[in-house]
Design a protein around this motif. Structure first.
Motif: not given
Ligand code: CTP
Ligand code: CA
Length: 226
Positions: A79-83, A98-103, A129-132, A166-171
């Motif tokens: 997850a850290a590398q993906m971030h 964001a279609a990944a299933a992030v740990g 905890e991993n960063p979001d 919560r994540k202030k997403l557009d969709m």
């Protein structure tokens, strides 16, 4: 359907797609991972390329060929590398999907050598905890149009709409998982939510569903930028 993106609804746009699981190492031979084949994310990357976008695909550990038309693929494990990879690729992107299933968590310490079994004793792993990734992006003053996924076993609509806000997403694209649904399957169904609206995308192959999703994203993106 073909007409809706055959004209290149995302022509000239830079799109970053994350896909697949992340693996969080415990020791050199073991990890904690998510059940994600990467198929949906790879289909989304292909659909965005077909719609004319310049697509960068950030992929967790999956065994899938790079889809046609994808310009750049960055392979990551944790997850850290993906971030880090997504934040870098998103700097000049128009859309992040964001279609990944992030740990959500990683072992606090990665053992340098293979852990040996202690017969008869319990083993406790402490997780950090991993960063979001989406939350990091949405907190930036300028950021791409953000599309999240929510895979839920229950209360799908409630949790998905909560994540949208919560994540202030557009969709957000929500689907029900578990009991033979969603994972490692060729078909899926999605419900899309945005502020003040929703749209059902009925059960279809992941390829068809991805094209429909990309068409809806292009529509909302153009509205947001108009
Ligand atoms: N996501 C992310 N960074 C993380 C975890 C998740 O960017 N560290 C993204 C996923 O790629 C997905 C969306 O957030 O697009 C929702 O992921 P999900 O796991 O459903 O949300 P969480 O907030 O982690 O909630 P929970 O796992 O408790 O349901
Ligand atoms: Ca999560």
């Amino acid at each position: 359907l073909v007409a809706s993106f055959g004209g290149g609804a995302l022509a000239g746009r830079r799109v970053v797609v994350s896909a697949g699981p992340t693996y969080e190492d415990i020791d050199p031979v073991r990890f904690i991972g998510n059940r994600s084949s990467g198929k949906m994310g790879f289909a989304v990357a292909e659909a965005a390329a077909l719609a004319g976008a310049h697509v960068i695909l950030v992929a967790g550990p999956v065994s899938l060929p790079t889809p046609a038309g994808v310009v750049e693929r960055v392979d990551v494990r944790s997850a850290a590398q993906m971030h880090a990879a997504v934040i870098e690729a998103s700097a000049d992107a128009d859309i992040y999907i964001a279609a990944a299933a992030v740990g959500d968590y990683r072992p606090q310490q990665v053992a340098p050598c293979k852990l040996k079994k202690q017969a008869g004793a319990e083993l406790t792993l402490t997780l950090a905890e991993n960063p979001d990734i989406l939350a990091t992006l949405s907190a930036q003053p300028t950021h791409p149009f953000l599309v999240g996924f929510a895979a839920e076993t229950h209360d799908v609509a409630t949790y998905a709409q909560d994540k949208l806000r919560r994540k202030k997403l557009d969709m957000i694209a929500a689907n029900r998982v578990g009991e033979g649904l969603g994972f490692e399957t060729a078909e899926n169904a999605l419900t899309l939510y945005w502020e003040g609206g929703s749209k059902e995308l009925p059960r279809a192959s992941k390829t068809e569903l991805a094209r429909e999703l990309v068409a809806r994203i292009a529509e909302r993106f153009q509205r947001a930028r108009a």
